[in-house]
Design a protein around this motif. Structure first.
Motif, short mmCIF file in Angstrom:
data_model
loop_
_atom_site.label_atom_id
_atom_site.label_comp_id
_atom_site.label_asym_id
_atom_site.label_seq_id
_atom_site.Cartn_x
_atom_site.Cartn_y
_atom_site.Cartn_z
N VAL A 102 38.57 44.74 44.54
CA VAL A 102 38.45 43.59 43.64
C VAL A 102 36.99 43.23 43.39
CG1 VAL A 102 40.72 42.65 44.15
CG2 VAL A 102 38.78 42.02 45.61
N SER A 103 36.11 44.17 43.60
CA SER A 103 34.68 43.88 43.44
C SER A 103 34.31 43.58 41.99
CB SER A 103 33.84 45.05 43.96
OG SER A 103 34.17 46.24 43.28
N SER A 104 35.17 43.92 41.03
CA SER A 104 34.90 43.61 39.63
C SER A 104 35.86 42.53 39.11
CB SER A 104 35.00 44.87 38.77
OG SER A 104 36.31 45.41 38.85
N TYR A 105 36.45 41.79 40.01
CA TYR A 105 37.43 40.76 39.68
C TYR A 105 36.83 39.37 39.90
CZ TYR A 105 41.39 44.07 39.63
OH TYR A 105 42.27 45.08 39.34
N ALA A 106 37.11 38.47 38.97
CA ALA A 106 36.92 37.06 39.26
C ALA A 106 38.05 36.62 40.17
CB ALA A 106 36.93 36.24 37.98
#
Length: 129
Positions: A29-33
């Motif tokens: 989820v490193s590219s998730y808000a």
């Protein structure tokens, strides 16, 4: 698919502290808000806090500003909510949320439940007076 599992809820006296954790699995989820919502009995679900994909920006509901802190550890695929100076009105089920987004946080989107595709099952927080 992303699975979110919250932990750390419980019973605490007013003025106390709790730290909620939300562990993500299935995808990084490193590219998730990500964020937190809560729902008290008989009330609508409400926004609590949000954090951008890289942790560079955060946003809080006025009711928790100065008492709660959202943070994330992308290496652990986990987001946290540190809750201090808890009040009885903080009693609710707390939900972790996630949405693939690298856009800046905005109140027009990140504070709305329908912005987020992924939700955890919730963890109960009860604050006694």
């Amino acid at each position: 698919q992303v699975q979110l599992v919250e932990s750390g809820g419980g019973l605490v006296q007013a003025g106390g502290s709790l730290r909620l954790s939300c562990a993500a699995s299935g995808r990084t989820v490193s590219s998730y808000a990500m964020g937190w919502f809560r729902q008290a009995p008989g009330k609508e679900r409400e926004f609590v806090a949000a954090i951008s994909w890289n942790g560079g920006s955060t946003y809080y509901a006025d009711s928790v500003k100065g008492r709660f802190t959202i943070s994330r550890d992308n290496a652990k695929n986990t987001v946290y909510l540190q809750m201090n100076s808890l009040k009885p009105e903080d009693t609710a089920v707390y939900y972790c949320v996630a949405e693939p987004s690298q856009s800046p946080l905005t109140t027009n989107s990140n504070t709305l439940p329908n912005f987020y595709d992924y939700w955890g099952q919730g963890t109960q927080v009860t604050v006694s007076s």
